[in-house]
Design an enzyme around this catalytic site. Sequence first.
Site, PDB file in Angstrom:
ATOM      1  CE1 TYR A 136      -0.541   5.773  -6.633  1.00 54.13           C
ATOM      2  CE2 TYR A 136      -1.842   7.777  -6.602  1.00 54.13           C
ATOM      3  CZ  TYR A 136      -0.982   6.906  -5.971  1.00 54.13           C
ATOM      4  OH  TYR A 136      -0.563   7.141  -4.693  1.00 54.13           O
ATOM      5  CD  GLU A 196     -10.107   6.052  -0.782  1.00 60.21           C
ATOM      6  OE1 GLU A 196     -11.082   5.295  -0.695  1.00 60.21           O
ATOM      7  OE2 GLU A 196      -9.047   5.864  -0.148  1.00 60.21           O
TER       8      GLU A 196
END
Length: 182
Positions: free
Chosen positions: A123, A111
Amino acid sequence: MISSDLKLRPLTTDDLSAILELDQACFGGLWTMEGYQRELDSPNSELLGLFSPLSTIKLLGMGCFWSILDEAHITILAIHPQYHRQGLGQALLYALLKTACDRGLERATLEVRASNLAAISLYQKFGFKTAGRRRHYYKDNGEDALILWLSELQYPQFQQTLDNWYINVSQQLSQFSWQLIS
């Protein structure tokens, strides 16, 4: 120009004070000493640290994931604020994903704050895709979290992807006179 060595290694109880200092610098005290000790003691938790012998700051970065069934759930990726934007986050994320792959895990998830565009970009560079949103996930301000997902860690082509990432991470680090050593 002389390169500064960067060493990645599993964190131990001896590193607890440095872990807490980094946690305070990055998160303002996200986890307690007892919380980190539980992580260090758990066979399902992997806690890696990034060190440089030339730095006055003992622990430059840390990353953690939990092995849950066949998944690496990344819980922490932190780089000391003085060392942001030098490729250290990439090195740490690479190490976490390689470790997850070596442990036989099939996917990685995490998360991230919906407003943390720098982290989301990192990411995504490593192939993570948005899988969902957790509304009001963060207690401090009620911000949403994006759920990011990377699968196929055990597919044959993923080893080639890891090798390519290692080359890219090494090149990025060298631009800032860092050299990753084993």
